[in-house]
Design an enzyme around this catalytic site. Sequence first.
Site, PDB file in Angstrom:
ATOM      1  N   CYS A  29     -20.565  11.388  94.608  1.00 24.30           N
ATOM      2  CA  CYS A  29     -20.381  11.701  96.031  1.00 24.30           C
ATOM      3  C   CYS A  29     -21.588  11.217  96.838  1.00 24.30           C
ATOM      4  CB  CYS A  29     -20.234  13.202  96.231  1.00 24.30           C
ATOM      5  SG  CYS A  29     -18.639  13.865  95.749  1.00 24.30           S
TER       6      CYS A  29
ATOM      7  N   CYS B 111     -17.668  18.679  98.804  1.00 20.34           N
ATOM      8  CA  CYS B 111     -16.902  19.283  97.707  1.00 20.34           C
ATOM      9  C   CYS B 111     -17.714  20.436  97.111  1.00 20.34           C
ATOM     10  CB  CYS B 111     -16.565  18.228  96.652  1.00 20.34           C
ATOM     11  SG  CYS B 111     -17.960  17.773  95.594  1.00 20.34           S
TER      12      CYS B 111
ATOM     13  N   GLU C 230     -17.891   5.026  93.660  1.00 18.37           N
ATOM     14  CA  GLU C 230     -16.814   5.311  92.704  1.00 18.37           C
ATOM     15  C   GLU C 230     -16.932   4.399  91.485  1.00 18.37           C
ATOM     16  OE1 GLU C 230     -13.170   5.215  94.957  1.00 18.37           O
ATOM     17  OE2 GLU C 230     -13.671   7.097  95.970  1.00 18.37           O
ATOM     18  N   ASN C 231     -16.157   4.728  90.472  1.00 18.05           N
ATOM     19  CA  ASN C 231     -16.224   3.998  89.203  1.00 18.05           C
ATOM     20  C   ASN C 231     -14.814   3.852  88.646  1.00 18.05           C
ATOM     21  OD1 ASN C 231     -16.688   3.771  86.112  1.00 18.05           O
ATOM     22  ND2 ASN C 231     -18.721   3.511  86.996  1.00 18.05           N
TER      23      ASN C 231
ATOM     24  N   GLU D  52     -23.285  12.846  99.004  1.00 19.87           N
ATOM     25  CA  GLU D  52     -24.345  13.861  99.058  1.00 19.87           C
ATOM     26  C   GLU D  52     -25.260  13.743  97.845  1.00 19.87           C
ATOM     27  OE1 GLU D  52     -21.139  14.259  99.481  1.00 19.87           O
ATOM     28  OE2 GLU D  52     -20.655  15.854 100.887  1.00 19.87           O
TER      29      GLU D  52
ATOM     30  N   TYR E 198     -12.838   7.055  86.559  1.00 20.84           N
ATOM     31  CA  TYR E 198     -12.889   7.903  87.767  1.00 20.84           C
ATOM     32  C   TYR E 198     -13.926   9.038  87.758  1.00 20.84           C
ATOM     33  CZ  TYR E 198      -8.612   5.748  89.697  1.00 20.84           C
ATOM     34  OH  TYR E 198      -7.688   4.890  90.227  1.00 20.84           O
TER      35      TYR E 198
HETATM   36  N1  THU Z   1     -16.556  12.439  98.611  1.00 20.20           N
HETATM   37  C1  THU Z   1     -17.874  12.433  98.950  1.00 20.20           C
HETATM   38  O1  THU Z   1     -18.606  11.469  98.710  1.00 20.20           O
HETATM   39  N2  THU Z   1     -18.359  13.527  99.586  1.00 20.20           N
HETATM   40  C2  THU Z   1     -17.617  14.573  99.989  1.00 20.20           C
HETATM   41  O2  THU Z   1     -18.152  15.483 100.618  1.00 20.20           O
HETATM   42  C3  THU Z   1     -16.190  14.635  99.680  1.00 20.20           C
HETATM   43  C4  THU Z   1     -15.660  13.534  98.836  1.00 20.20           C
HETATM   44  C5  THU Z   1     -16.021  11.228  97.960  1.00 20.20           C
HETATM   45  C6  THU Z   1     -15.749  11.320  96.494  1.00 20.20           C
HETATM   46  C7  THU Z   1     -14.729  10.218  96.305  1.00 20.20           C
HETATM   47  O3  THU Z   1     -15.421   8.986  96.138  1.00 20.20           O
HETATM   48  C8  THU Z   1     -13.992  10.178  97.623  1.00 20.20           C
HETATM   49  O4  THU Z   1     -14.808  10.865  98.558  1.00 20.20           O
HETATM   50  C9  THU Z   1     -12.623  10.831  97.574  1.00 20.20           C
HETATM   51  O5  THU Z   1     -12.680  12.086  97.036  1.00 20.20           O
END
Ligand code: THU
Length: 129
Positions: free
Chosen positions: A51, A84, A42-43, A53, A46
């Site tokens: 993610c 997501c 994260e940053n 993946e 935002y």
């Molecule tokens: N997030 C992921 O890294 N992968 C997913 O499949 C769903 C969500 C992360 C993004 C963000 O850092 C945090 O989960 C909350 O959304």
Amino acid sequence: MNDLLHLAQRMMLRAHAPYSKFHVGAALRAEDGSIHGGCNVENAAYPQGLCAEAGAIAALIASGNKRILECVVVGPGPEVITPCGGCRQKLREFAGDDVPVHLCGPDGLHRTMTLGQLLPMSFGPQHFA
Ligand code: THU
């Protein structure tokens, strides 16, 4: 899939998620058998966050591979975590509809779905063939 699950769980511990506090790990199997992992990063600005993946895909591509054969995503809590929408599309670039995506929690496997189930009728590289 145990090797993938263990890698994804290790990745989850390295997540940088001070804002959501939602730690995610991902792991992918490449066509040469190697496995690659990533965690969410994260940053403070935002939308710049990544993610898990996306990190795993970047590692797989940087290793010289091009195809994803299997995917594990691990998240916290009892809810089944699913990639997501953006990550489903990112996976689709390197994975076919039949690729299994294992959705896992801290206690292990919750559910397995194919990428085609997660992203039906996807737009993909085939549209440029
Ligand atoms: N997030 C992921 O890294 N992968 C997913 O499949 C769903 C969500 C992360 C993004 C963000 O850092 C945090 O989960 C909350 O959304």
